[in-house]
Design a protein around this motif. Structure first.
Motif, PDB file in Angstrom:
ATOM      1  N   GLU A 126      -7.386  13.198  -1.549  1.00  6.43           N
ATOM      2  CA  GLU A 126      -8.577  13.886  -2.473  1.00  6.43           C
ATOM      3  C   GLU A 126      -7.760  14.855  -2.944  1.00  6.43           C
ATOM      4  N   THR A 127      -7.103  15.782  -2.293  1.00  9.83           N
ATOM      5  CA  THR A 127      -6.718  17.081  -3.065  1.00  9.83           C
ATOM      6  C   THR A 127      -5.267  17.436  -3.761  1.00  9.83           C
ATOM      7  N   ALA A 128      -4.413  16.049  -3.544  1.00  8.03           N
ATOM      8  CA  ALA A 128      -3.096  16.390  -4.352  1.00  8.03           C
ATOM      9  C   ALA A 128      -3.255  15.699  -5.673  1.00  8.03           C
ATOM     10  N   ASP A 129      -2.337  15.925  -6.718  1.00  8.74           N
ATOM     11  CA  ASP A 129      -2.115  15.439  -7.687  1.00  8.74           C
ATOM     12  C   ASP A 129      -1.410  14.139  -7.704  1.00  8.74           C
ATOM     13  N   VAL A 130      -0.362  14.180  -6.717  1.00  9.68           N
ATOM     14  CA  VAL A 130       0.212  13.016  -6.535  1.00  9.68           C
ATOM     15  C   VAL A 130       0.421  12.765  -5.118  1.00  9.68           C
ATOM     16  N   ALA A 131      -0.363  11.508  -4.605  1.00  9.35           N
ATOM     17  CA  ALA A 131      -0.278  11.299  -3.139  1.00  9.35           C
ATOM     18  C   ALA A 131       0.840  10.285  -2.785  1.00  9.35           C
ATOM     19  N   LEU A 132       1.529  10.549  -1.946  1.00  5.43           N
ATOM     20  CA  LEU A 132       2.533   9.369  -1.342  1.00  5.43           C
ATOM     21  C   LEU A 132       1.880   8.636  -0.136  1.00  5.43           C
ATOM     22  N   MET A 133       1.660   7.426  -0.460  1.00  3.95           N
ATOM     23  CA  MET A 133       0.751   6.732   0.635  1.00  3.95           C
ATOM     24  C   MET A 133       1.514   6.706   1.841  1.00  3.95           C
ATOM     25  N   SER A 134       2.846   6.739   1.941  1.00  6.56           N
ATOM     26  CA  SER A 134       3.633   6.572   3.073  1.00  6.56           C
ATOM     27  C   SER A 134       4.159   8.164   3.405  1.00  6.56           C
ATOM     28  N   GLU A 135       4.703   8.151   4.506  1.00  6.29           N
ATOM     29  CA  GLU A 135       5.263   9.172   4.949  1.00  6.29           C
ATOM     30  C   GLU A 135       6.886   9.511   4.929  1.00  6.29           C
ATOM     31  N   GLY A 190       4.172   1.180  -6.157  1.00  6.26           N
ATOM     32  CA  GLY A 190       5.387   1.587  -5.198  1.00  6.26           C
ATOM     33  C   GLY A 190       4.694   2.676  -4.046  1.00  6.26           C
ATOM     34  N   GLY A 191       3.577   2.893  -3.817  1.00  8.74           N
ATOM     35  CA  GLY A 191       2.896   3.355  -2.934  1.00  8.74           C
ATOM     36  C   GLY A 191       2.664   4.797  -3.184  1.00  8.74           C
ATOM     37  N   VAL A 192       2.788   5.192  -4.813  1.00  4.91           N
ATOM     38  CA  VAL A 192       2.525   6.668  -5.340  1.00  4.91           C
ATOM     39  C   VAL A 192       1.316   6.513  -6.055  1.00  4.91           C
ATOM     40  N   VAL A 247       0.772  -1.329   0.077  1.00  4.08           N
ATOM     41  CA  VAL A 247      -0.074  -0.333  -0.027  1.00  4.08           C
ATOM     42  C   VAL A 247       0.865   1.325  -0.102  1.00  4.08           C
ATOM     43  N   THR A 248       1.811   1.365   0.862  1.00  6.44           N
ATOM     44  CA  THR A 248       2.680   2.681   0.954  1.00  6.44           C
ATOM     45  C   THR A 248       4.063   2.603   0.308  1.00  6.44           C
ATOM     46  N   GLY A 249       4.627   1.403  -0.233  1.00  7.25           N
ATOM     47  CA  GLY A 249       5.677   1.259  -0.922  1.00  7.25           C
ATOM     48  C   GLY A 249       6.748   1.173   0.054  1.00  7.25           C
ATOM     49  N   GLU A 250       6.726   1.179   1.333  1.00  2.00           N
ATOM     50  CA  GLU A 250       7.880   1.165   2.295  1.00  2.00           C
ATOM     51  C   GLU A 250       8.517  -0.103   2.089  1.00  2.00           C
ATOM     52  N   SER A 251       9.755  -0.436   1.919  1.00  2.67           N
ATOM     53  CA  SER A 251      10.599  -1.582   1.893  1.00  2.67           C
ATOM     54  C   SER A 251      10.985  -2.315   3.174  1.00  2.67           C
ATOM     55  N   ILE A 252      10.683  -1.369   4.402  1.00  3.70           N
ATOM     56  CA  ILE A 252      11.017  -2.114   5.545  1.00  3.70           C
ATOM     57  C   ILE A 252       9.870  -2.345   6.491  1.00  3.70           C
TER      58      ILE A 252
END
Length: 819
Positions: free
Chosen positions: A738-747, A486-488, A344-349
């Protein structure tokens, strides 16, 4: 004198993108009103978070009237026009999706149809002419079949309703069903080869065999092409399918059976491989929908039972065993484990999960739950069993929303695709005219009609823009699919291309470059106030706010106070970008940055408070002054920790060619500069209110393309003003998603670099595909006019189609290590 007003498109036409026809209707309606001189859409093509700029004459129409007009017109358009989005089981190639568009466009009341090469369809219809049920019935009657939905949105979406589903195309039919066209093409080639060999061997008793084999090759090669050509002719459309059949029939009429069979073999093989390859990209997206399990173990009435995931409701507690996938979005109430969030978020760890500290608080504000206690549907549990309380229904999970948005994004055309569409509309008629003229070449030069006819057919085949039609959508589809894996989440071809062109990136500070979990470092009391009095007021008031600084004051303040009751707070109000106001102990209380005091009716701070604030800011602290009634109680100093990966992420961006990186913050300039120095940002702009951030972004954008990275909540206006808005942590924030053009699922800030790199690679692939497509046409047209045969022309033509699709599919294998 004319004046200008800018209106946020989302406030007027919520839930749609600015490439929607409703936006053009709104612009036309506003422009037709007295006193309105000029109306334009400012922002990103297809981004859905742009502004409408209205230039008006204040002597004729007031600013309030302009706002009310835009609002009322938006409501009227929302009520009249509806949207449907769904998946079909049509083959994954450009011919098929153009056919779908033409079929559905004929339905009465349908205004616009956009079909993606992967089978996604978006329909806009006029509710005054046709209802949603009637549109659905017409879709079925037209022969376009919706696939069985794996994830379906419930209800309406802010006036524009969407029936969204994720395709499970071809799963039920197996390999044979998915590749029937490829099998027929190979059968055609085999029959052609056998006929050619027997003809060359020259056995007299078998002289009838080659002709029979060539006819059989015609049947297999033309089977699918003939079906689509008939459908196109019924709808008065002249597509490449018809051209190929006419050319093959002409070859047969001239006795060139082998050449005609070769034409059909190469054409059918090219489109079968295109179908197969595009199907791979489509299944990469469909695989997202299959991540979440279909059932879950849930505790009900004290017993453990297995139920369908779609029956779960917020408040249910599910048991997730070791190594199982999470069935829902929720928070951990019992157990510890490491969870692989990469799907979901693309985090590898894997991320360590622990029970939430306050269940009631988590239940009332699930979005505020820390990532250490939050889980998402589709992620994979580690070695420990977990009990998870459900916070969202299965159709509302982060995974479900990503699948839906990716599916919708496929139908939104990129700038390059819109250009190629316009080019085709001019180019194809020109080629048809040229082919018609070449039919009469025998009148002017000494050659038989059959040669002129053959040359004309060869030119038609050579000039068909098949490769150009698929060049951009194949790359966009593959790029969006790879990003989602990749979570994007990239919402369409427009932001995908735009992000690849940015040369400057602006970052918000809190929660973006820093972890967004500040801690209290200093409590400075003033005059006769005590630390307990100061913290009592601060904790009581800030407990009603969800700002990261407020959360830190409440958590650390309670720790310092110990177990104690807090005073009653009433009349709480949030002063955006400044602080908060409330009534405590029957007195007015203010907590916020120093700049809040002394303006707009808020009392000024005393010299002692100002002195403490200056000293703390010199140390790089964020400061919050606390005032109760006519007394300054003191100042609280906080410090937020820079993200550990921030410096690495910025370094990667510089290697990608990002020439300018700016941090914009509402914090004091000294604090902003301290954080900028820690993470390696080029420049820092502090002391900015939300409207100041918008102004700053617009100034940057006036000279270069700029992306804005924020958390999607307080930064939404600034992100809307940037060329591309990028939101972090979208998996746990509805607003960010909802608001962004590109949403990064992780931080993870490194995903910004991954997104930029992938976008640039996608733009490169699009350019390569367009150059190859146009180059082949430019080469083949004069070559066929000069005498190149149909067979070689088709071989090169179909080879270019396969080449651009295979080139686009390389994006599916793009690795972040390629940065």
């Amino acid at each position: 004198m004319r004046m200008m007003i800018e209106i946020d498109l989302r406030n007027v036409l919520p839930g749609i993108h600015d490439d929607d026809m409703c936006v053009k209707r709104l612009v036309d309606l506003l422009h037709s009103r007295d006193g309105v001189a000029l109306v334009s859409v400012e922002g990103r093509a297809g981004a859905g978070s742009s502004t409408i700029s209205v230039e008006y004459d204040p002597q004729v129409i007031s600013i309030q009237q302009v706002r009310e007009l835009a609002s009322s017109m938006g409501v009227a358009l929302n009520e009249r026009y509806g949207h449907l989005h769904f998946e079909t089981d049509v083959p994954s190639n450009s011919r098929a999706h153009r056919l779908v568009e033409s079929r559905l466009q004929e339905v009465e009341g349908v205004v616009e149809v956009r079909a993606s090469a992967s089978g996604g369809v978006t329909i806009e219809y006029d509710r005054s002419v046709v209802s949603e049920d009637e549109v659905s019935s017409a879709i079925i009657a037209s022969g376009v079949k919706r696939t069985a939905p794996a994830l379906k949105e419930e209800g309406k979406h802010e006036g524009h309703n969407h029936a969204a589903s994720s395709s499970t195309n071809d799963k039920h039919s197996g390999w044979l069903g998915r590749n029937t066209e490829l099998i027929f093409a190979l059968a055609c080639g085999t029959l052609l080869l056998l006929g050619f060999i027997i003809e060359k061997v020259g056995v007299a008793s078998l002289s009838w065999v080659p002709a029979t084999l060539y006819v059989a090759a015609y049947v297999f090669g033309a089977w699918f092409t003939l079906g689509e050509a008939i459908q196109n002719i019924k709808r008065k459309r002249f597509e490449i399918d018809t051209l190929m059949l006419v050319a093959a029939a002409g070859a047969a009429a001239l006795g060139a059976w082998a050449e005609g069979a070769l034409l059909l073999f190469l054409f059918s093989l090219g489109h079968a491989l295109e179908h197969y390859a595009m199907g791979r990209a489509r299944r990469a997206i469909e695989a997202l929908a299959e991540l979440a399990p279909e059932t879950a173990r849930v505790v009900r009435y004290g017993e453990l039972v297995e139920v369908r995931v779609e029956t779960l409701v917020p408040g249910d507690v599910v048991i997730v065993r070791a190594n199982d996938r999470m069935p829902v979005d929720g928070f951990v109430v019992k157990g510890t484990s490491s969870v692989n969030q990469a799907p979901v978020t693309g985090e590898s760890i894997p991320v360590d999960k622990r029970p939430v500290g306050n269940t009631e608080a988590a239940r009332s504000r699930p979005d505020a739950v820390e990532m250490e206690s939050k889980v998402f549907a589709g992620t994979i549990n580690g070695s420990g069993a977990l009990e998870v309380e459900v916070t969202r229904r299965s159709t509302e999970s982060a995974l479900a929303r990503v699948v839906k948005m990716v599916s919708e994004a496929e139908t939104r055309k990129s700038p390059t695709q819109r250009f190629t569409d316009k080019f085709e509309r001019i180019f194809v008629p020109s080629v048809l005219v040229l082919a018609g003229l070449l039919l009469f070449a025998w009148v002017f030069i000494d050659e038989p009609f059959r040669d002129s006819f053959y040359r004309s057919m060869a030119v038609l085949v050579a000039a068909s823009p098949c490769a150009l039609a698929i060049a951009t959508p194949s790359a966009v589809l593959a790029g969006i699919a790879r990003a989602a894996r990749g979570g994007v989440l990239i919402k369409g071809g427009a932001p995908l291309e735009e992000l690849g062109m940015v040369r400057a990136i602006a970052f918000d500070k809190t929660g973006t470059l820093t972890e967004g979990r500040p801690r209290v470092t200093d409590v400075k009391v003033i005059g006769g106030a005590s630390e307990r009095e100061l913290l009592d007021v601060a904790v009581a008031v800030e407990s009603l706010s969800d700002h990261p600084l407020a959360t830190a004051i409440v958590a650390d303040g309670k720790s310092r106070l110990g177990t104690t009751s807090l005073p009653l707070v009433t009349d709480f109000a949030n002063l955006a970008g400044k602080g908060v106001r409330a009534t405590v102990l029957k007195q007015n209380a203010w907590i916020g940055k120093a700049e809040m005091f002394g303006v707009e009716g808020v009392p000024s701070l005393g010299d002692a408070a100002k002195k403490e604030i200056d000293e703390l800011r010199q140390l790089g602290r964020t400061t919050m002054a606390v005032r109760l009634g006519d007394r300054d109680l003191g100042v609280i100093g906080l410090m937020d920790t820079p993200r550990p990966e921030a410096r690495e992420a910025l370094s990667r961006l510089r290697k990608l060619g990002i020439e300018r990186m700016i941090m914009i913050s509402g914090d004091h300039q000294l604090v902003a500069e301290a954080v900028a120095s820690d993470v390696g940002v080029d420049e820092a702009q502090g002391g900015l209110m939300p409207e100041d951030k918008v102004t700053s972004i617009r100034e940057l954008r006036s000279s270069e393309r700029v992306a804005m990275v924020g958390d999607g909540v307080n930064d939404a206006p600034a992100m809307a003003s940037a060329s591309v808005g990028i939101a972090m942590g979208a998996a746990s924030s509805d607003v960010a998603l909802e608001t962004a053009d590109v949403a990064l699922m992780s931080e993870d800030l490194r995903q910004v670099a991954f997104s930029v790199a992938l976008s640039r690679r996608t733009r490169s692939v699009i350019r390569q595909n367009v150059y190859v497509s146009l180059g082949v046409v430019a080469l083949l047209v004069p070559a066929t006019i000069m005498g190149l045969g149909i067979g070689p022309a088709v071989a090169v033509h179909e080879g270019s189609t396969i080449l651009v699709v295979v080139n686009a599919l390389r994006l599916l294998r793009y690795k972040s290590s390629d940065l």
